[in-house]
Write an enzyme that holds these catalytic residues in place. Structure first.
Site, PDB file in Angstrom:
ATOM      1  N   ASP A  37       0.860  -1.193   0.000  1.00 56.89           N
ATOM      2  CA  ASP A  37       0.000   0.000   0.000  1.00 56.89           C
ATOM      3  C   ASP A  37       0.892   1.237   0.000  1.00 56.89           C
ATOM      4  O   ASP A  37       2.052   1.178   0.393  1.00 56.89           O
ATOM      5  CB  ASP A  37      -0.897   0.011   1.246  1.00 56.89           C
ATOM      6  CG  ASP A  37      -2.162   0.840   1.058  1.00 56.89           C
ATOM      7  OD1 ASP A  37      -3.256   0.248   0.994  1.00 56.89           O
ATOM      8  OD2 ASP A  37      -2.056   2.088   0.959  1.00 56.89           O
ATOM      9  N   ASP A  54       3.938   1.906  -4.197  1.00 55.16           N
ATOM     10  CA  ASP A  54       2.982   2.652  -5.012  1.00 55.16           C
ATOM     11  C   ASP A  54       2.538   1.732  -6.140  1.00 55.16           C
ATOM     12  O   ASP A  54       3.330   1.416  -7.042  1.00 55.16           O
ATOM     13  CB  ASP A  54       3.642   3.919  -5.563  1.00 55.16           C
ATOM     14  CG  ASP A  54       2.682   4.730  -6.425  1.00 55.16           C
ATOM     15  OD1 ASP A  54       1.574   4.234  -6.741  1.00 55.16           O
ATOM     16  OD2 ASP A  54       3.043   5.868  -6.805  1.00 55.16           O
ATOM     17  N   TYR A 146     -15.355   7.644 -12.286  1.00 56.47           N
ATOM     18  CA  TYR A 146     -15.130   6.489 -11.401  1.00 56.47           C
ATOM     19  C   TYR A 146     -15.868   5.287 -11.970  1.00 56.47           C
ATOM     20  O   TYR A 146     -15.320   4.187 -12.075  1.00 56.47           O
ATOM     21  CB  TYR A 146     -15.626   6.826  -9.998  1.00 56.47           C
ATOM     22  CG  TYR A 146     -15.536   5.702  -8.981  1.00 56.47           C
ATOM     23  CD1 TYR A 146     -14.336   5.404  -8.331  1.00 56.47           C
ATOM     24  CD2 TYR A 146     -16.659   4.946  -8.637  1.00 56.47           C
ATOM     25  CE1 TYR A 146     -14.264   4.385  -7.382  1.00 56.47           C
ATOM     26  CE2 TYR A 146     -16.593   3.931  -7.691  1.00 56.47           C
ATOM     27  CZ  TYR A 146     -15.395   3.656  -7.061  1.00 56.47           C
ATOM     28  OH  TYR A 146     -15.322   2.649  -6.118  1.00 56.47           O
ATOM     29  N   ILE A 179     -19.914   0.655   1.329  1.00 57.69           N
ATOM     30  CA  ILE A 179     -19.276  -0.052   2.441  1.00 57.69           C
ATOM     31  C   ILE A 179     -18.677   1.002   3.367  1.00 57.69           C
ATOM     32  O   ILE A 179     -18.002   1.934   2.892  1.00 57.69           O
ATOM     33  CB  ILE A 179     -18.150  -0.987   1.921  1.00 57.69           C
ATOM     34  CG1 ILE A 179     -18.652  -1.928   0.812  1.00 57.69           C
ATOM     35  CG2 ILE A 179     -17.522  -1.761   3.077  1.00 57.69           C
ATOM     36  CD1 ILE A 179     -19.681  -2.956   1.225  1.00 57.69           C
ATOM     37  N   THR A 181     -16.213   2.558   5.028  1.00 59.24           N
ATOM     38  CA  THR A 181     -14.748   2.614   5.123  1.00 59.24           C
ATOM     39  C   THR A 181     -14.317   4.081   5.131  1.00 59.24           C
ATOM     40  O   THR A 181     -15.136   4.985   4.931  1.00 59.24           O
ATOM     41  CB  THR A 181     -14.075   1.944   3.906  1.00 59.24           C
ATOM     42  OG1 THR A 181     -14.415   2.706   2.737  1.00 59.24           O
ATOM     43  CG2 THR A 181     -14.520   0.509   3.713  1.00 59.24           C
TER      44      THR A 181
HETATM   45  N1  NAD Z   1     -16.161   1.796   0.367  1.00 56.71           N
HETATM   46  C1  NAD Z   1     -17.046   1.666  -0.599  1.00 56.71           C
HETATM   47  O1  NAD Z   1     -18.213   2.051  -0.446  1.00 56.71           O
HETATM   48  C2  NAD Z   1     -16.649   1.041  -1.922  1.00 56.71           C
HETATM   49  C3  NAD Z   1     -17.668   0.696  -2.814  1.00 56.71           C
HETATM   50  C4  NAD Z   1     -17.345   0.118  -4.027  1.00 56.71           C
HETATM   51  C5  NAD Z   1     -16.015  -0.131  -4.351  1.00 56.71           C
HETATM   52  N2  NAD Z   1     -15.028   0.213  -3.481  1.00 56.71           N
HETATM   53  C6  NAD Z   1     -13.642  -0.077  -3.883  1.00 56.71           C
HETATM   54  O2  NAD Z   1     -13.031  -0.871  -2.886  1.00 56.71           O
HETATM   55  C7  NAD Z   1     -11.619  -0.654  -2.913  1.00 56.71           C
HETATM   56  C8  NAD Z   1     -11.151  -0.396  -1.498  1.00 56.71           C
HETATM   57  O3  NAD Z   1     -11.799   0.744  -1.035  1.00 56.71           O
HETATM   58  P1  NAD Z   1     -12.029   1.118   0.513  1.00 56.71           P
HETATM   59  O4  NAD Z   1     -13.416   1.580   0.631  1.00 56.71           O
HETATM   60  O5  NAD Z   1     -11.510   0.032   1.380  1.00 56.71           O
HETATM   61  O6  NAD Z   1     -11.144   2.436   0.548  1.00 56.71           O
HETATM   62  P2  NAD Z   1      -9.758   2.804   1.228  1.00 56.71           P
HETATM   63  O7  NAD Z   1      -9.405   4.153   0.773  1.00 56.71           O
HETATM   64  O8  NAD Z   1      -9.871   2.535   2.674  1.00 56.71           O
HETATM   65  O9  NAD Z   1      -8.781   1.711   0.567  1.00 56.71           O
HETATM   66  C9  NAD Z   1      -8.072   1.929  -0.616  1.00 56.71           C
HETATM   67  C10 NAD Z   1      -6.629   1.573  -0.351  1.00 56.71           C
HETATM   68  O10 NAD Z   1      -5.866   1.783  -1.557  1.00 56.71           O
HETATM   69  C11 NAD Z   1      -4.661   2.401  -1.171  1.00 56.71           C
HETATM   70  N3  NAD Z   1      -4.027   3.116  -2.265  1.00 56.71           N
HETATM   71  C12 NAD Z   1      -4.454   4.262  -2.855  1.00 56.71           C
HETATM   72  N4  NAD Z   1      -3.571   4.623  -3.805  1.00 56.71           N
HETATM   73  C13 NAD Z   1      -2.589   3.684  -3.809  1.00 56.71           C
HETATM   74  C14 NAD Z   1      -1.406   3.502  -4.579  1.00 56.71           C
HETATM   75  N5  NAD Z   1      -1.042   4.364  -5.541  1.00 56.71           N
HETATM   76  N6  NAD Z   1      -0.622   2.439  -4.320  1.00 56.71           N
HETATM   77  C15 NAD Z   1      -0.955   1.557  -3.344  1.00 56.71           C
HETATM   78  N7  NAD Z   1      -2.059   1.671  -2.589  1.00 56.71           N
HETATM   79  C16 NAD Z   1      -2.867   2.731  -2.829  1.00 56.71           C
HETATM   80  C17 NAD Z   1      -5.072   3.340  -0.050  1.00 56.71           C
HETATM   81  O11 NAD Z   1      -3.955   3.793   0.695  1.00 56.71           O
HETATM   82  C18 NAD Z   1      -6.044   2.476   0.739  1.00 56.71           C
HETATM   83  O12 NAD Z   1      -5.389   1.695   1.721  1.00 56.71           O
HETATM   84  C19 NAD Z   1     -11.390   0.487  -3.885  1.00 56.71           C
HETATM   85  O13 NAD Z   1     -10.972  -0.030  -5.121  1.00 56.71           O
HETATM   86  C20 NAD Z   1     -12.760   1.129  -4.017  1.00 56.71           C
HETATM   87  O14 NAD Z   1     -12.915   1.786  -5.237  1.00 56.71           O
HETATM   88  C21 NAD Z   1     -15.316   0.779  -2.269  1.00 56.71           C
END
Ligand code: NAD
Length: 261
Positions: A37, A54, A146, A179, A181
């Site tokens: 991450d 990254d 998105y 979700i 988060t």
């Molecule tokens: N939370 C929701 O409602 C929801 C709904 C649909 C889809 N998603 C998808 O689920 C996935 C996880 O989302 P989340 O809600 O846990 O969000 P989050 O922001 O908590 O998790 C995303 C993670 O990706 C990491 N990240 C971002 N840029 C990065 C990079 N360049 N290199 C490495 N790591 C990187 C962040 O640091 C973070 O830990 C995402 O792809 C998001 O689009 C989330």
């Protein structure tokens, strides 16, 4: 306790939220987990190696995957979970914002998949799971770009499935609804906005609630394990039926009586 025994899993975007919850499930089920991450993990976990990488940087991703292979000799599971959100009407989105979100959401999954695929083909085994979204299967009004990135991920995984299934490789997406988060809360910047928006999200979800990260992680675990060995190229919503269809109009009203949790 051992649904992933002897398996090596790589998780990109595993420091918090859905990614961290999945790392926990994988470890609990016996996998050796390498989580990458761009930020420090919200929690340090025994059984997981948590690194700063990254996921959009070709060299870093290549070196990370090479280091895992040098250490373990195998990668059985790849979870591409990196993502950022952009809640903006298309007409207001700048080219820079467009390029930025594609370079993150789509490029990270491309680089991760490309890095492990030759190894999986050689071993004739591997499960790749990518986090798409509700927005990867249905049009949503508030986040068109998105939406486009998440549809792209579905296409990428389906194509990998069709191309490499005969080589023992599976590629599937999980498609979460709302979700709870940091991403969800961060998108809705002030506490007041969060309350109002959460109500709207809940009202527009047939299950009348938002989901928890572990509920997505359980689905990822299933796709990672051999229990799903003939499940390939699927799009798996974890969304309380949000993508299944439209509800009666009144359900979308902010006056809708909530309460199911
Ligand atoms: N939370 C929701 O409602 C929801 C709904 C649909 C889809 N998603 C998808 O689920 C996935 C996880 O989302 P989340 O809600 O846990 O969000 P989050 O922001 O908590 O998790 C995303 C993670 O990706 C990491 N990240 C971002 N840029 C990065 C990079 N360049 N290199 C490495 N790591 C990187 C962040 O640091 C973070 O830990 C995402 O792809 C998001 O689009 C989330």
């Amino acid at each position: 306790m051992s649904r992933l025994r002897d398996k090596v899993a790589v998780v990109f975007g595993g420091a918090r939220g859905i990614g961290l919850a999945t790392v926990k499930e994988f470890v609990a089920e016996g996998a050796t987990v390498f989580a990458a991450d761009i930020r420090e993990p919200a929690e340090r976990l025994d059984g997981a190696e948590q690194s700063l990488v990254d996921a959009t940087a070709e060299k870093q991703v290549g070196e990370f995957v090479a280091a895992v292979l040098a250490k373990t000799g195998r990668i059985d599971v790849l979870f591409n979970n990196v993502g950022i959100h952009l809640a903006k009407p298309l007409a207001d989105t700048t080219l820079e914002e467009f390029d930025n979100i594609f370079a993150l959401n789509v490029r990270a999954a491309f680089l991760g998949t490309r890095a492990v695929l030759p190894h999986m083909i050689e071993r004739k085994s591997g499960s790749i799971i990518t986090t798409s979204s509700n927005g990867g299967v249905m049009g949503r009004p508030g986040d068109p770009v998105y939406n486009a990135t998440k549809h792209a991920l579905v296409g990428m995984m389906k194509s990998i499935a069709v191309a490499h299934a005969h080589q023992g490789i599976r590629a599937n997406t999980v498609n979460p609804g709302a979700i709870d988060t940091d991403m969800l809360r961060g998108t809705l910047s002030t506490p007041d906005e969060f309350e109002a928006k959460q109500h709207q999200l809940v009202a527009s979800t047939p299950a009348a609630r938002v989901g928890e990260a572990w509920e997505v992680a359980k689905a990822v675990l299933f796709l990672a394990s051999d229990e799903s060995r003939f499940v390939n190229g699927v799009v798996l919503p974890i969304d309380g039926a949000k993508a299944a269809g439209a509800m009666p109009g009144g359900r979308y009203s902010l006056d809708f009586e909530l309460g199911v949790r």
